[in-house]
Design a protein around this motif. Structure first.
Motif, short mmCIF file in Angstrom:
data_model
loop_
_atom_site.label_atom_id
_atom_site.label_comp_id
_atom_site.label_asym_id
_atom_site.label_seq_id
_atom_site.Cartn_x
_atom_site.Cartn_y
_atom_site.Cartn_z
N ARG A 80 93.51 -25.07 33.96
CA ARG A 80 94.72 -25.34 34.77
C ARG A 80 95.02 -26.83 34.78
O ARG A 80 96.18 -27.22 34.83
CB ARG A 80 94.55 -24.82 36.18
N ARG A 92 100.11 -23.87 33.43
CA ARG A 92 100.41 -22.78 34.34
C ARG A 92 100.77 -21.54 33.54
O ARG A 92 101.54 -21.62 32.58
CB ARG A 92 101.59 -23.12 35.27
N THR A 93 100.25 -20.41 33.97
CA THR A 93 100.55 -19.12 33.34
C THR A 93 101.24 -18.24 34.37
O THR A 93 100.77 -18.14 35.50
CB THR A 93 99.25 -18.45 32.84
N ARG A 94 102.36 -17.62 33.97
CA ARG A 94 103.10 -16.73 34.87
C ARG A 94 103.49 -15.46 34.15
O ARG A 94 103.76 -15.48 32.95
CB ARG A 94 104.42 -17.36 35.35
N GLU A 95 103.55 -14.39 34.91
CA GLU A 95 104.09 -13.13 34.41
C GLU A 95 105.55 -13.07 34.83
O GLU A 95 105.88 -13.39 35.98
CB GLU A 95 103.33 -11.94 35.01
N LEU A 96 106.42 -12.69 33.90
CA LEU A 96 107.86 -12.55 34.19
C LEU A 96 108.34 -11.22 33.65
O LEU A 96 107.78 -10.68 32.69
CB LEU A 96 108.66 -13.68 33.52
N CYS A 155 107.24 -6.54 30.92
CA CYS A 155 107.08 -7.90 31.41
C CYS A 155 106.37 -8.70 30.32
O CYS A 155 105.93 -8.14 29.33
CB CYS A 155 106.31 -7.96 32.73
N THR A 157 104.40 -12.87 29.43
CA THR A 157 103.66 -14.01 29.94
C THR A 157 104.27 -15.30 29.41
O THR A 157 104.65 -15.37 28.23
CB THR A 157 102.18 -13.93 29.50
N ARG A 160 103.05 -22.55 30.37
CA ARG A 160 103.77 -23.84 30.41
C ARG A 160 102.75 -24.94 30.56
O ARG A 160 101.87 -24.85 31.43
CB ARG A 160 104.71 -23.84 31.60
#
Length: 167
Positions: A80, A92-96, A155, A157, A160
């Motif tokens: 991180r 940063r890792t996000r699920e969208l 969804c 991933t 960023r």
């Protein structure tokens, strides 16, 4: 043009397998963008198989950051945050949702088509499967940002990263 429609399939297809590799020779890139620093030196942004490499050549030294699924020695699972000898990384890792990934892909593509400090590579199979990078010179170094989009049926991933390097 700094938007590239790539004809090779992505090789890094799992965001959870990304590694941070520093100081290793840069692998061949599928697409590259070289930027000059006003005080001398060059930063090269490279799109790999759904990942990236950044190489900086300055009078002081050479620096490389690779974020990929490469299993080379001296790799570190993508942290991180990380800081060492003038280098700093935030990831940063996000699920969208699929719709949100598609909107982000469109924005990144548009930015790459209009801003010569950006490069984006889109991979076959899904218009949202892309890697995008941008960079800016700072007083004595560089800062850069990357986006890795891994779309899925419902969804996807987004990874960023924000990096900064000062010799």
């Amino acid at each position: 043009m700094t938007f590239h429609v790539l004809t090779v399939p992505a090789t890094d297809v799992d965001a959870g397998e990304l590694n941070l590799i520093l100081g290793r020779p840069a692998p061949p890139a599928l697409a590259e963008l070289a930027l000059s620093h006003p005080r001398g030196g060059t930063l090269t942004l490279g799109v790999l198989g759904a990942s990236h490499v950044v190489t900086i050549d300055s009078d002081a030294q050479r620096f490389t950051e690779q974020i990929s699924c490469n299993t080379a020695p001296q790799r570190t699972p993508l942290p991180r945050s990380f800081e060492d000898r003038g280098y700093r990384l935030e990831a940063r890792t996000r699920e969208l949702s699929s719709a949100a990934i598609a909107r982000l892909a469109g924005l990144l593509q548009a930015r790459s088509e209009t801003d010569d400090r950006w490069i984006t590579g889109r991979f076959p199979g899904d218009a949202s499967a892309l890697t995008s990078l941008s960079a800016l010179p700072e007083r004595d170094g560089w800062s850069w940002s990357t986006w890795h989009l891994y779309p899925g049926p419902r969804c996807g991933t987004v990874v960023r990263t924000e990096s900064r390097w000062t010799p």
